[in-house]
Scaffold this motif. Structure first.
Motif, mmCIF file in Angstrom:
data_model
loop_
_atom_site.group_PDB
_atom_site.id
_atom_site.type_symbol
_atom_site.label_atom_id
_atom_site.label_comp_id
_atom_site.label_asym_id
_atom_site.label_seq_id
_atom_site.Cartn_x
_atom_site.Cartn_y
_atom_site.Cartn_z
ATOM 1 N N GLY A 134 58.730 -13.154 60.231
ATOM 2 C CA GLY A 134 58.807 -12.248 61.376
ATOM 3 C C GLY A 134 57.822 -11.099 61.202
ATOM 4 N N PRO A 135 57.290 -10.570 62.286
ATOM 5 C CA PRO A 135 56.333 -9.465 62.176
ATOM 6 C C PRO A 135 56.935 -8.243 61.483
ATOM 7 N N ASN A 136 58.259 -8.150 61.465
ATOM 8 C CA ASN A 136 58.926 -7.041 60.766
ATOM 9 C C ASN A 136 59.546 -7.507 59.442
ATOM 10 N N GLY A 137 59.142 -8.688 58.986
ATOM 11 C CA GLY A 137 59.641 -9.192 57.705
ATOM 12 C C GLY A 137 60.964 -9.925 57.815
ATOM 13 N N THR A 209 55.310 -8.451 51.933
ATOM 14 C CA THR A 209 56.201 -9.518 51.452
ATOM 15 C C THR A 209 55.865 -9.903 50.015
ATOM 16 N N LEU A 210 54.567 -10.021 49.738
ATOM 17 C CA LEU A 210 54.139 -10.530 48.433
ATOM 18 C C LEU A 210 54.005 -9.442 47.385
ATOM 19 N N GLN A 211 53.563 -8.243 47.827
ATOM 20 C CA GLN A 211 53.175 -7.231 46.845
ATOM 21 C C GLN A 211 53.966 -5.938 46.944
ATOM 22 N N PHE A 222 62.351 -10.094 49.450
ATOM 23 C CA PHE A 222 63.267 -10.695 48.472
ATOM 24 C C PHE A 222 62.824 -12.096 48.056
ATOM 25 N N LEU A 223 61.869 -12.649 48.776
ATOM 26 C CA LEU A 223 61.326 -13.944 48.344
ATOM 27 C C LEU A 223 60.668 -13.815 46.970
ATOM 28 N N GLN A 224 60.223 -12.614 46.625
ATOM 29 C CA GLN A 224 59.630 -12.408 45.298
ATOM 30 C C GLN A 224 60.612 -12.777 44.187
#
Ligand code: GLP
Length: 240
Positions: A134-137, A209-211, A222-224
């Motif tokens: 989503g554009p807002n994560g 999301t990643l960093q 939280f995918l991290q």
């Protein structure tokens, strides 16, 4: 977390389809949580082509619906169930008996969410989650703020999601204001997660999301911490 950067959307979709096809070959009765949204549609078309050529038999997969707007029956043209059916379930020849809806039209949404979670548990959990960003994560409809421990539940769409979902249905005013979503717990516990991300407009949220720090304000961060995540992005999205 593994990141695969493709030169463009079509290549990303092919690579995502190839990875998914490998997973299905290893586990033909896997439980799958497939996202709607525009991003995975190229991947789903590539999967349908593989199935059509006899290179993939996905017909025994067990599908759990990721999210749904509230107040819509499964036949409503706006329903995410209908979209999942047209783009994923039918082209891959998956029988209705192998599909678990997350009903947005339940009289008691809380009970429907609890029953859905029970069915996920009984099936042994989700093997493969195919997610868009989503554009807002948000993941599914886990809108910010959503914590990693949030269960399957009823949510209110954020103003940003009402805007970003508007184009699917021909205008913001047609977008339902509430939804039910597979919880963060269900998504993050998936044995394999494929996150597909395309386009410049997703660049900054992909970076967060990643960093970025893991925070409920960016649920996708939280995918991290999830076990087996592959991010498939095109160059427009992954340029930072
Ligand atoms: C929608 C859906 C999500 C989807 C996301 C991204 O609101 N609820 O499941 O992954 O937004 O959509 P798109 O791929 O069209 O950018």
């Amino acid at each position: 977390m593994r990141v695969i950067v493709a030169s463009n959307y079509d290549e990303m979709s092919e690579q995502a389809a190839a990875l998914f096809a490998e997973l299905v070959a290893e586990n033909p009765t896997a439980t799958v949580l497939p996202a709607t949204g525009n991003t995975p549609m190229g991947m789903y078309r590539a999967l349908a082509q593989r199935a059509g050529r006899g290179e993939l038999d996905a017909s025994r997969l067990r599908v759990f619906q990721l999210d749904e707007y509230c107040g819509l029956g499964q036949d409503d043209y706006r329903s995410l169930f209908g979209w999942t059916q047209r783009s994923f379930i039918e082209p891959l020849g998956i029988s209705a008996a192998n599909v678990t809806r997350l009903p947005g039209d339940a009289a008691n949404p809380e009970a429907a969410c609890a029953s859905y979670e029970q069915k996920v548990i009984e099936s042994g959990g989700i093997d493969i989650a195919i997610l868009g960003l989503g554009p807002n994560g948000h993941l599914g409809f886990n809108e910010p703020p959503s914590d990693r421990s949030d269960p399957t539940r009823l949510i209110s769409l954020t103003p940003e999601s009402i805007v970003s979902n508007g184009p699917y249905w021909g205008g913001e005013d047609r977008v339902p204001r509430q939804a039910v979503t597979a919880g963060m717990t269900v998504i993050l516990a998936a044995k394999t997660i494929l996150l597909v991300v395309s386009g410049k407009s997703k660049r900054s949220i992909l970076k967060e999301t990643l960093q970025g720090p893991t925070t409920p304000n960016v649920p996708s961060s939280f995918l991290q911490q999830a076990a087996n995540v592959t991010v498939l992005a095109d160059q427009d999205a992954y340029r930072f």
